[in-house]
Scaffold this motif. Sequence first.
Motif, PDB file in Angstrom:
ATOM      1  N   ARG A 167       0.849  -1.189   0.000  1.00  0.00           N
ATOM      2  CA  ARG A 167       0.000   0.000   0.000  1.00  0.00           C
ATOM      3  C   ARG A 167       0.885   1.239   0.000  1.00  0.00           C
ATOM      4  O   ARG A 167       1.800   1.337   0.822  1.00  0.00           O
ATOM      5  CB  ARG A 167      -0.913   0.001   1.227  1.00  0.00           C
ATOM      6  N   ILE A 168       0.579   2.152  -0.916  1.00  0.00           N
ATOM      7  CA  ILE A 168       1.380   3.367  -1.028  1.00  0.00           C
ATOM      8  C   ILE A 168       0.476   4.587  -1.148  1.00  0.00           C
ATOM      9  O   ILE A 168      -0.491   4.581  -1.908  1.00  0.00           O
ATOM     10  CB  ILE A 168       2.364   3.284  -2.218  1.00  0.00           C
ATOM     11  N   ALA A 169       0.802   5.609  -0.379  1.00  0.00           N
ATOM     12  CA  ALA A 169       0.114   6.902  -0.437  1.00  0.00           C
ATOM     13  C   ALA A 169       1.067   7.885  -1.112  1.00  0.00           C
ATOM     14  O   ALA A 169       2.229   8.003  -0.716  1.00  0.00           O
ATOM     15  CB  ALA A 169      -0.248   7.380   0.959  1.00  0.00           C
ATOM     16  N   ILE A 170       0.568   8.566  -2.126  1.00  0.00           N
ATOM     17  CA  ILE A 170       1.381   9.538  -2.860  1.00  0.00           C
ATOM     18  C   ILE A 170       0.770  10.922  -2.664  1.00  0.00           C
ATOM     19  O   ILE A 170      -0.402  11.134  -2.953  1.00  0.00           O
ATOM     20  CB  ILE A 170       1.457   9.175  -4.357  1.00  0.00           C
ATOM     21  N   GLN A 171       1.569  11.840  -2.180  1.00  0.00           N
ATOM     22  CA  GLN A 171       1.123  13.209  -1.883  1.00  0.00           C
ATOM     23  C   GLN A 171       1.323  14.121  -3.086  1.00  0.00           C
ATOM     24  O   GLN A 171       2.383  14.103  -3.708  1.00  0.00           O
ATOM     25  CB  GLN A 171       1.937  13.742  -0.707  1.00  0.00           C
ATOM     26  N   VAL A 172       0.303  14.936  -3.384  1.00  0.00           N
ATOM     27  CA  VAL A 172       0.441  16.000  -4.378  1.00  0.00           C
ATOM     28  C   VAL A 172      -0.042  17.285  -3.715  1.00  0.00           C
ATOM     29  O   VAL A 172      -1.215  17.409  -3.378  1.00  0.00           O
ATOM     30  CB  VAL A 172      -0.373  15.708  -5.660  1.00  0.00           C
ATOM     31  N   ASP A 173       0.881  18.221  -3.506  1.00  0.00           N
ATOM     32  CA  ASP A 173       0.516  19.476  -2.852  1.00  0.00           C
ATOM     33  C   ASP A 173       0.992  20.697  -3.645  1.00  0.00           C
ATOM     34  O   ASP A 173       1.092  21.790  -3.108  1.00  0.00           O
ATOM     35  CB  ASP A 173       1.065  19.520  -1.423  1.00  0.00           C
ATOM     36  N   GLN A 174       1.272  20.483  -4.943  1.00  0.00           N
ATOM     37  CA  GLN A 174       1.725  21.576  -5.792  1.00  0.00           C
ATOM     38  C   GLN A 174       0.873  21.651  -7.049  1.00  0.00           C
ATOM     39  O   GLN A 174       0.526  20.617  -7.617  1.00  0.00           O
ATOM     40  CB  GLN A 174       3.183  21.360  -6.206  1.00  0.00           C
ATOM     41  N   ASN A 175       0.579  22.856  -7.479  1.00  0.00           N
ATOM     42  CA  ASN A 175      -0.152  23.063  -8.725  1.00  0.00           C
ATOM     43  C   ASN A 175       0.865  23.124  -9.858  1.00  0.00           C
ATOM     44  O   ASN A 175       1.107  24.168 -10.451  1.00  0.00           O
ATOM     45  CB  ASN A 175      -0.987  24.346  -8.657  1.00  0.00           C
ATOM     46  N   ASP A 176       1.477  21.996 -10.111  1.00  0.00           N
ATOM     47  CA  ASP A 176       2.535  21.885 -11.109  1.00  0.00           C
ATOM     48  C   ASP A 176       2.294  20.606 -11.921  1.00  0.00           C
ATOM     49  O   ASP A 176       2.388  19.509 -11.372  1.00  0.00           O
ATOM     50  CB  ASP A 176       3.887  21.822 -10.390  1.00  0.00           C
ATOM     51  N   PRO A 177       1.985  20.749 -13.212  1.00  0.00           N
ATOM     52  CA  PRO A 177       1.726  19.561 -14.034  1.00  0.00           C
ATOM     53  C   PRO A 177       2.867  18.540 -14.008  1.00  0.00           C
ATOM     54  O   PRO A 177       2.615  17.342 -14.092  1.00  0.00           O
ATOM     55  CB  PRO A 177       1.525  20.125 -15.441  1.00  0.00           C
ATOM     56  N   GLN A 178       4.107  19.001 -13.857  1.00  0.00           N
ATOM     57  CA  GLN A 178       5.230  18.056 -13.784  1.00  0.00           C
ATOM     58  C   GLN A 178       5.140  17.196 -12.529  1.00  0.00           C
ATOM     59  O   GLN A 178       5.402  15.994 -12.578  1.00  0.00           O
ATOM     60  CB  GLN A 178       6.566  18.799 -13.831  1.00  0.00           C
ATOM     61  N   VAL A 179       4.789  17.804 -11.405  1.00  0.00           N
ATOM     62  CA  VAL A 179       4.650  17.058 -10.155  1.00  0.00           C
ATOM     63  C   VAL A 179       3.472  16.086 -10.262  1.00  0.00           C
ATOM     64  O   VAL A 179       3.564  14.933  -9.838  1.00  0.00           O
ATOM     65  CB  VAL A 179       4.476  18.016  -8.954  1.00  0.00           C
ATOM     66  N   MET A 180       2.377  16.547 -10.843  1.00  0.00           N
ATOM     67  CA  MET A 180       1.196  15.686 -11.008  1.00  0.00           C
ATOM     68  C   MET A 180       1.515  14.490 -11.891  1.00  0.00           C
ATOM     69  O   MET A 180       1.151  13.359 -11.569  1.00  0.00           O
ATOM     70  CB  MET A 180       0.039  16.495 -11.604  1.00  0.00           C
TER      71      MET A 180
END
Length: 151
Positions: A31-44
């Motif tokens: 099980r893996i949780a991946i965080q996205v906290d930036q409005n950056d298409p590269q990060v997404m």
Amino acid sequence: MRAFLRRLATIALLSMAFATTSLADEGKLHRIAIQVDQNDPQVMNLALNNANAVIEYYRDKNEDVDIDIVAYGPGLNMLRADTSPVQDRIKHLKEMLSPGKIRFSACNNTKQGMEKSEGHAIFILPEATIVPSGVVHLMELQEQGWSYVRP
């Protein structure tokens, strides 16, 4: 007679322990949780690439994996119906996996803050689920033994 019964009991317990261990190994769940906290298409895209790589890795090993991509703060734009630059990839990932194997969690605290500052309702992609707080959701997943990644 007692010695015989003790040996028999020991053999039975060891057999059960080995059987339980091999069953646990066969059914191992990752099980893996991946965080996205930036409005950056590269990060997404990196978060989605990470999810894809994990899926493929464990698929090749015939092992199961659950993934939860948690978006909050500026990263919520990833899961907004009006701003997501990756909504086609999200839809594709949801369609290619068994139900429940990948989740997209949208922070309601962030959603409410955006609605207040923008002055209108914000709609989340249908592939996502709204959670009360993205940070708390990540914390609770980690407390349940989930691995954590921040791209």
